[in-house]
Design a protein around this motif. Structure first.
Motif, short mmCIF file in Angstrom:
data_model
loop_
_atom_site.label_atom_id
_atom_site.label_comp_id
_atom_site.label_asym_id
_atom_site.label_seq_id
_atom_site.Cartn_x
_atom_site.Cartn_y
_atom_site.Cartn_z
N PHE A 1 -10.00 79.77 -30.61
CA PHE A 1 -8.87 78.89 -29.84
C PHE A 1 -7.84 79.74 -29.24
O PHE A 1 -7.29 79.56 -28.34
CB PHE A 1 -8.19 78.05 -30.53
CG PHE A 1 -7.69 76.64 -30.05
CD1 PHE A 1 -8.43 75.53 -29.81
CD2 PHE A 1 -6.46 76.62 -29.73
CE1 PHE A 1 -7.72 74.60 -29.21
CE2 PHE A 1 -5.89 75.72 -29.21
CZ PHE A 1 -6.56 74.64 -28.82
N PHE A 2 -7.33 80.74 -30.17
CA PHE A 2 -6.20 81.74 -30.03
C PHE A 2 -6.73 82.61 -28.95
O PHE A 2 -6.03 83.09 -27.74
CB PHE A 2 -5.95 82.45 -31.28
CG PHE A 2 -4.87 81.63 -31.96
CD1 PHE A 2 -3.54 81.92 -31.92
CD2 PHE A 2 -5.13 80.74 -32.91
CE1 PHE A 2 -2.55 81.33 -32.62
CE2 PHE A 2 -4.18 80.07 -33.76
CZ PHE A 2 -2.94 80.40 -33.58
N ALA A 3 -7.95 83.06 -28.84
CA ALA A 3 -8.30 83.89 -27.97
C ALA A 3 -8.45 83.29 -26.58
O ALA A 3 -8.25 83.68 -25.40
CB ALA A 3 -9.88 84.50 -28.26
N SER A 4 -8.94 81.92 -26.62
CA SER A 4 -9.10 81.19 -25.40
C SER A 4 -7.45 80.96 -24.81
O SER A 4 -7.43 81.18 -23.43
CB SER A 4 -9.79 79.90 -25.80
OG SER A 4 -10.97 79.99 -25.92
N MET A 5 -6.44 80.57 -25.66
CA MET A 5 -5.11 80.71 -25.05
C MET A 5 -4.57 81.87 -24.48
O MET A 5 -3.67 81.95 -23.53
CB MET A 5 -4.25 79.77 -26.20
CG MET A 5 -4.72 78.69 -26.52
SD MET A 5 -4.86 77.58 -25.13
CE MET A 5 -2.89 77.47 -24.76
N VAL A 6 -5.06 82.83 -25.04
CA VAL A 6 -4.55 84.23 -24.52
C VAL A 6 -5.24 84.43 -22.98
O VAL A 6 -4.55 84.84 -22.30
CB VAL A 6 -5.20 85.44 -25.60
CG1 VAL A 6 -5.28 86.58 -24.98
CG2 VAL A 6 -4.41 85.42 -26.86
N VAL A 7 -6.44 83.99 -22.95
CA VAL A 7 -7.07 83.95 -21.45
C VAL A 7 -6.15 83.14 -20.54
O VAL A 7 -5.85 83.84 -19.48
CB VAL A 7 -8.56 83.33 -21.69
CG1 VAL A 7 -9.07 83.42 -20.20
CG2 VAL A 7 -9.31 84.47 -22.31
N LEU A 8 -5.89 81.98 -20.89
CA LEU A 8 -4.88 81.24 -20.21
C LEU A 8 -3.54 81.94 -19.72
O LEU A 8 -2.97 81.96 -18.52
CB LEU A 8 -4.56 79.76 -20.84
CG LEU A 8 -5.49 78.53 -20.56
CD1 LEU A 8 -6.69 78.74 -20.65
CD2 LEU A 8 -4.59 77.54 -21.07
N ALA A 9 -2.92 82.68 -20.97
CA ALA A 9 -1.71 83.23 -20.73
C ALA A 9 -1.75 84.27 -19.79
O ALA A 9 -0.91 85.08 -19.21
CB ALA A 9 -1.09 83.44 -22.02
N ALA A 10 -2.98 85.21 -20.10
CA ALA A 10 -3.05 86.41 -19.43
C ALA A 10 -3.54 86.28 -17.80
O ALA A 10 -2.86 86.94 -17.09
CB ALA A 10 -4.39 87.40 -19.95
N ASN A 11 -4.30 85.24 -17.59
CA ASN A 11 -4.50 84.90 -16.12
C ASN A 11 -3.06 84.39 -15.45
O ASN A 11 -2.89 84.77 -14.32
CB ASN A 11 -5.59 83.78 -16.08
CG ASN A 11 -6.54 84.13 -16.24
OD1 ASN A 11 -7.11 85.70 -15.99
ND2 ASN A 11 -7.72 83.42 -16.68
N ALA A 12 -2.14 83.59 -16.14
CA ALA A 12 -0.92 83.02 -15.75
C ALA A 12 -0.05 84.33 -15.45
O ALA A 12 0.65 84.34 -14.26
CB ALA A 12 -0.16 82.07 -16.68
#
Length: 459
Positions: free
Chosen positions: A167-178
């Motif tokens: 879950f945290f890794a997936s939210m990192v993906v969202l934040a990294a792309n943004a």
């Protein structure tokens, strides 16, 4: 041959999308279509160019009035188009290789450990906000792919439970792309637009930072009300060998991040391509490393020297970009993208809808060829034009919004961005799990950020 080029491209693209079920690396598929599209183009040159869809051929004929026949067409494809596109692709690839090497050198010297050691909280919500904000700004400085790799490595030290870590890794993906969408060096697609002259450094930051921030904050705000509890830290085993001293970690962190931040300044001052600034930064980092490590034992040198780090660079990713950008270049030269541009204009007729469509598509297929395609479809118009064409000037709304949608739209699916693919590979995140747990958050964030941009500039 004109239609066959599209067929080969679509088949190759399908192979890239189905990389995991087919167990064929996407770089191999990309290299095949990158070569085959040009082969079909030159074999069918006469039929393809006589269709009249290629703006590049029209431009060539205007500047070479004596050019006619098959020989002239072959000269146009080999001597002009391939050389021209290879130059543009080379700029992107050398920039990426330089950036990847610098980040890897800093990581090998444990430079990022200075940042990660400061994180003490185990509260899920607090940790999510800290990591997301850290990712957002790191990805703007470094790029979303390398930031995701660094943060996933950090998560293994912070979270023991696999599902929570997913879950945290997936939210990192969202934040990294943004975070990557608003910085000229934060995402491959933004790098392409910046190097191509569609956007400039200060304008892309000014135009896209607020929508990108909203894209990240809205999902975080939703989770702040639904997420409860603390994370469990794993038992850490310390390595007895100290490869670097605290001073060396600080030095290489400053040199690495400073070198990356120097690149936009270098481009502005010298007007030379950004990859030259990136290679200059790498060269300086390399020399410093050679001097500092010259008297150290062989086992430490083999881990820390740039020559050792270069062996760890992700060459398949570089070859993937080479293949896919070559394939898109052939479709641009032959005129396919010109037809697609006209189709989108006729059917959607609105630059915001066109960009939103490209963003959603980038979650299914890679955003690199989509942006390369848009760059090929729409020329950059001179400042001063009016009406619809004004959206396509340098720093025009079309290019800025494209940077946002292509950068953040990939978060909707785990395979839609380089950051997502990296997290999926490193943590073995399940595609269906991501679809159920994360995709709806990514869509809400994507649309919220798009709405902010439209309110800012569209109205």
């Amino acid at each position: 041959m004109f239609i066959l080029m599209v067929v080969i491209f679509v088949l190759g693209y399908t192979a890239i999308a189905l990389e995991h079920p087919l167990k064929v690396d996407k770089a191999a598929s990309a290299l095949i279509i990158g070569s085959l599209c040009w082969v079909l183009y030159i074999l069918g040159a006469e039929d393809i160019l006589h269709l009249g869809f290629s703006p590049a051929w029209e431009t060539f004929l205007a500047s070479h009035p004596d050019a006619h026949g098959l020989h002239a067409m072959h000269e146009f494809i080999v001597e002009y188009e391939i050389i021209h596109h290879l130059g543009e692709i080379g700029e992107i690839l050398f920039f990426l290789m330089g950036a990847m090497t610098i980040v890897e050198v800093v990581d090998q010297h444990e430079g990022f450990k200075i940042i990660t050691d400061k994180i003490k909280t185990t509260n899920k919500v607090k940790l999510l906000w800290i990591l997301s904000i850290l990712t957002f700004f790191m990805s703007a400085l470094l790029d979303n792919l390398t930031t995701t790799i660094v943060l996933v490595a950090l998560l293994r030290k912070l979270i023991d439970d696999k599902q929570t870590r997913w879950f945290f890794a997936s939210m990192v993906v969202l934040a990294a792309n943004a975070g990557g969408a608003w910085s000229p060096i934060g995402d491959v697609t933004t790098i392409m637009l910046w190097i191509g002259g569609q956007v400039t450094t200060l304008k892309i930051i000014e135009g896209v930072i607020l929508p990108s921030l909203v894209c990240m904050i809205v999902p975080l705000a939703i989770l702040s009300f639904t997420m409860k509890g603390n994370v469990t830290r794993p038992e850490l085993v310390d390595d007895d060998i100290e490869y670097t001293t605290p001073k060396e970690r600080i030095l290489f962190l400053i040199l690495g991040v400073g070198g990356l931040l120097f690149v936009p300044v270098f481009k502005t001052v010298t007007h030379l391509p950004p990859y030259m600034g990136m290679l200059l930064s790498l060269g300086i980092l390399w020399v410093v490393g050679e001097i500092i490590h010259k008297d150290k034992p062989a086992e430490i040198k083999d881990k820390l020297k740039v020559t050792a780090v270069l062996r760890k660079i992700d060459v398949p990713t570089v070859l993937f970009f080479l293949g896919i950008l070559s394939a898109v270049a052939s479709l641009q030269s032959a005129g396919h993208l010109n037809i697609l541009a006209k189709f989108l204009d006729e059917k959607l007729g609105n630059i915001f809808l066109i960009d939103l469509a490209i963003g959603v598509l980038s979650s299914i297929v890679d955003n690199v060829p989509l942006v390369a395609g848009a760059m090929g479809m729409y020329p950059v118009h001179e400042v001063g034009v009016t009406g619809y064409q004004a959206f396509f000037v340098q720093d025009g709304a079309f290019w800025e919004f494209l940077a946002y949608t292509a950068g953040t739209g990939g978060s909707i699916l785990i395979i839609g961005s380089a950051a997502g693919v990296a997290a999926m590979g490193l943590e073995k995140i399940d595609f269906i799990w991501y679809l159920k747990k994360i995709s709806w958050l990514a869509i809400i964030g994507y649309l919220a950020g798009a709405a902010v941009y439209y309110i800012e500039f569209g109205l």
